[in-house]
Design a protein around this motif. Structure first.
Motif, PDB file in Angstrom:
ATOM      1  N   LEU A  53     -22.253  32.205   1.985  1.00 16.35           N
ATOM      2  CA  LEU A  53     -20.914  32.509   1.487  1.00 16.35           C
ATOM      3  C   LEU A  53     -20.937  32.516  -0.031  1.00 16.35           C
ATOM      4  CD1 LEU A  53     -18.877  30.089   3.781  1.00 16.35           C
ATOM      5  CD2 LEU A  53     -19.282  32.527   4.142  1.00 16.35           C
ATOM      6  N   ASP A  54     -20.038  33.305  -0.626  1.00 17.23           N
ATOM      7  CA  ASP A  54     -19.949  33.312  -2.082  1.00 17.23           C
ATOM      8  C   ASP A  54     -19.055  32.165  -2.552  1.00 17.23           C
ATOM      9  OD1 ASP A  54     -17.344  34.131  -1.637  1.00 17.23           O
ATOM     10  OD2 ASP A  54     -17.643  36.168  -2.373  1.00 17.23           O
ATOM     11  N   ASP A  55     -18.768  32.100  -3.842  1.00 11.28           N
ATOM     12  CA  ASP A  55     -17.981  30.996  -4.404  1.00 11.28           C
ATOM     13  C   ASP A  55     -16.544  30.963  -3.899  1.00 11.28           C
ATOM     14  OD1 ASP A  55     -20.163  30.132  -5.830  1.00 11.28           O
ATOM     15  OD2 ASP A  55     -19.627  31.257  -7.641  1.00 11.28           O
ATOM     16  N   ASN A  56     -16.040  32.071  -3.391  1.00 16.98           N
ATOM     17  CA  ASN A  56     -14.682  32.129  -2.858  1.00 16.98           C
ATOM     18  C   ASN A  56     -14.622  31.857  -1.359  1.00 16.98           C
ATOM     19  OD1 ASN A  56     -13.686  32.865  -5.410  1.00 16.98           O
ATOM     20  ND2 ASN A  56     -14.168  35.004  -5.021  1.00 16.98           N
ATOM     21  N   GLY A  57     -15.771  31.618  -0.731  1.00 18.16           N
ATOM     22  CA  GLY A  57     -15.804  31.362   0.703  1.00 18.16           C
ATOM     23  C   GLY A  57     -15.909  32.615   1.545  1.00 18.16           C
ATOM     24  N   ASP A  58     -16.087  33.759   0.908  1.00 13.67           N
ATOM     25  CA  ASP A  58     -16.224  35.021   1.638  1.00 13.67           C
ATOM     26  C   ASP A  58     -17.695  35.251   1.975  1.00 13.67           C
ATOM     27  OD1 ASP A  58     -13.476  35.582   1.299  1.00 13.67           O
ATOM     28  OD2 ASP A  58     -13.877  36.359  -0.717  1.00 13.67           O
ATOM     29  N   PRO A  59     -17.973  35.871   3.127  1.00 12.05           N
ATOM     30  CA  PRO A  59     -19.374  36.124   3.480  1.00 12.05           C
ATOM     31  C   PRO A  59     -20.024  37.102   2.507  1.00 12.05           C
ATOM     32  CG  PRO A  59     -17.887  37.021   5.148  1.00 12.05           C
ATOM     33  CD  PRO A  59     -17.047  36.315   4.146  1.00 12.05           C
ATOM     34  N   ILE A  60     -21.299  36.866   2.223  1.00 15.20           N
ATOM     35  CA  ILE A  60     -22.061  37.760   1.360  1.00 15.20           C
ATOM     36  C   ILE A  60     -22.594  38.897   2.223  1.00 15.20           C
ATOM     37  CG2 ILE A  60     -24.114  37.961  -0.091  1.00 15.20           C
ATOM     38  CD1 ILE A  60     -23.656  35.013  -0.849  1.00 15.20           C
ATOM     39  N   LEU A  61     -22.350  40.121   1.797  1.00 18.73           N
ATOM     40  CA  LEU A  61     -22.767  41.288   2.554  1.00 18.73           C
ATOM     41  C   LEU A  61     -24.056  41.860   2.007  1.00 18.73           C
ATOM     42  CD1 LEU A  61     -19.310  43.069   2.901  1.00 18.73           C
ATOM     43  CD2 LEU A  61     -20.402  41.510   4.515  1.00 18.73           C
ATOM     44  N   CYS A  62     -24.897  42.350   2.895  1.00 18.41           N
ATOM     45  CA  CYS A  62     -26.153  42.975   2.504  1.00 18.41           C
ATOM     46  C   CYS A  62     -25.850  44.295   1.786  1.00 18.41           C
ATOM     47  CB  CYS A  62     -27.011  43.228   3.739  1.00 18.41           C
ATOM     48  SG  CYS A  62     -28.524  44.154   3.399  1.00 18.41           S
ATOM     49  N   PRO A  63     -26.449  44.538   0.615  1.00 15.62           N
ATOM     50  CA  PRO A  63     -26.203  45.794  -0.085  1.00 15.62           C
ATOM     51  C   PRO A  63     -26.817  47.002   0.622  1.00 15.62           C
ATOM     52  CG  PRO A  63     -27.834  44.500  -1.263  1.00 15.62           C
ATOM     53  CD  PRO A  63     -27.336  43.654  -0.134  1.00 15.62           C
TER      54      PRO A  63
END
Length: 137
Positions: A76-86
């Motif tokens: 997850l990023d700093d905002n709690g959102d999942p990190i997506l594969c580019p």
């Protein structure tokens, strides 16, 4: 009544196993850990004995596996959102550390010699779906 227990997960460290055990017990599933004291005593034997086994009653196996699948956490990023594969756009991304520079290698080597944690580490993300490695900026 003779209860039969089955192994539903294996963990390298007892801290991970205790967290999942607590989550399952919060949902009313009886659990116990096998080999956790042995591995807490000597963590180097974890791979040799197959890690810490999380066991549940056989009749709770399906429900417990469903809970495990629902709590599989990806990065997850700093905002709690999942990190997506580019590359593929999926959120099946996990963080790992790497030694990809002289500075990271030197830090690892000094930490190894002095029995301390490395003071410099590089982190990358890898997509479990397409195996793309990427840094997060």
């Amino acid at each position: 009544m003779n209860e039969t227990f089955v192994t539903i997960a294996r963990f390298q460290y007892s801290s991970e196993a205790q967290i999942v055990k607590g989550r399952l017990e919060a949902d009313g599933i009886k659990t116990f850990l096998k080999d956790n004291i042995t591995i807490d005593t000597d963590p180097l034997v974890s791979n040799a004995i197959g890690g810490i086994k999380l066991k549940v009653r056989a009749e709770d196996e399906k429900e417990a596996k469903g809970i495990l699948k629902s709590i599989k956490a990806y990065a997850l990023d700093d905002n709690g959102d999942p990190i997506l594969c580019p590359n593929c756009g999926k959120n099946e991304v996990e963080l790992y550390s790497t030694i990809d520079s002289f500075k990271a290698f030197l830090s690892f080597f000094i930490g190894l010699l002095t029995f301390t944690l490395p003071f410099h580490a590089r982190y990358k993300y890898i997509c479990e779906n397409c195996k793309t490695e990427f840094p997060l900026k």
